[in-house]
Scaffold this motif. Structure first.
Motif, mmCIF file in Angstrom:
data_model
loop_
_atom_site.group_PDB
_atom_site.id
_atom_site.type_symbol
_atom_site.label_atom_id
_atom_site.label_comp_id
_atom_site.label_asym_id
_atom_site.label_seq_id
_atom_site.Cartn_x
_atom_site.Cartn_y
_atom_site.Cartn_z
ATOM 1 N N ASN A 137 0.813 -1.213 0.000
ATOM 2 C CA ASN A 137 0.000 0.000 0.000
ATOM 3 C C ASN A 137 0.852 1.271 0.000
ATOM 4 O O ASN A 137 0.327 2.352 0.184
ATOM 5 N N SER A 138 2.170 1.145 -0.188
ATOM 6 C CA SER A 138 3.010 2.324 -0.092
ATOM 7 C C SER A 138 2.736 3.261 -1.261
ATOM 8 O O SER A 138 2.547 2.845 -2.396
ATOM 9 N N ASN A 139 2.704 4.532 -0.964
ATOM 10 C CA ASN A 139 2.421 5.558 -1.946
ATOM 11 C C ASN A 139 3.749 6.056 -2.508
ATOM 12 O O ASN A 139 4.574 6.576 -1.760
ATOM 13 N N PRO A 140 3.993 5.955 -3.827
ATOM 14 C CA PRO A 140 5.283 6.402 -4.361
ATOM 15 C C PRO A 140 5.426 7.920 -4.346
ATOM 16 O O PRO A 140 6.526 8.446 -4.473
ATOM 17 N N HIS A 141 4.328 8.671 -4.167
ATOM 18 C CA HIS A 141 4.376 10.125 -4.188
ATOM 19 C C HIS A 141 4.574 10.728 -2.796
ATOM 20 O O HIS A 141 4.808 11.924 -2.680
ATOM 21 N N LYS A 142 4.449 9.928 -1.774
ATOM 22 C CA LYS A 142 4.590 10.422 -0.414
ATOM 23 C C LYS A 142 6.040 10.290 0.033
ATOM 24 O O LYS A 142 6.647 9.233 -0.099
ATOM 25 N N LEU A 143 6.611 11.375 0.548
ATOM 26 C CA LEU A 143 7.994 11.352 1.006
ATOM 27 C C LEU A 143 8.089 10.723 2.384
ATOM 28 O O LEU A 143 7.172 10.827 3.193
ATOM 29 N N LYS A 144 9.213 10.081 2.626
ATOM 30 C CA LYS A 144 9.449 9.501 3.934
ATOM 31 C C LYS A 144 9.974 10.570 4.874
ATOM 32 O O LYS A 144 10.524 11.584 4.443
ATOM 33 N N ARG A 145 9.824 10.361 6.164
ATOM 34 C CA ARG A 145 10.307 11.314 7.153
ATOM 35 C C ARG A 145 11.798 11.143 7.341
ATOM 36 O O ARG A 145 12.251 10.427 8.225
#
Length: 110
Positions: A55-63
């Motif tokens: 379910n990981s979103n490729p557009h969301k940056l990691k912290r």
């Protein structure tokens, strides 16, 4: 080997169909009581570290933050809220203001 042979010494013949089953009096057997555990259910398996989540979103940056730099003194490793130099400077200012207030109070009494 002796315990195995005594356990299986009796011959059990198969029953051809349901109509030949023995009728039993009483209550039918029920499944065991299941109590739902509290909290989130466990995963069926643990994922490998290299395995990506489905379910990981490729557009969301990691912290992933960079090095913290203080805006007051410019050193790395802390911010202006926890800067020791800033705390020392404000303490010195408070001491100086208190000394001026006592000097002004002593002049007004003379």
């Amino acid at each position: 080997m002796n315990a195995y042979s005594t356990a299986y010494q009796m011959n059990i013949n198969p029953v051809p169909s349901r109509e030949f089953w023995d009728k039993a009096d009483g209550y039918p057997p029920l499944p065991p009581h299941y109590k739902k555990p509290i909290g989130r259910l466990t995963k069926k398996r643990r994922r490998d570290k290299n395995e990506q989540r489905p379910n990981s979103n490729p557009h969301k940056l990691k912290r992933n933050y960079g090095v913290t730099i203080c805006n007051y003194c410019g050193q790395s490793g802390h911010n202006s809220r926890t800067c020791q130099q800033k705390k020392d400077d404000t303490l010195d200012e408070e001491v100086a203001l208190a000394a001026e207030a006592t000097a002004a109070a002593s002049k007004s009494q003379n």
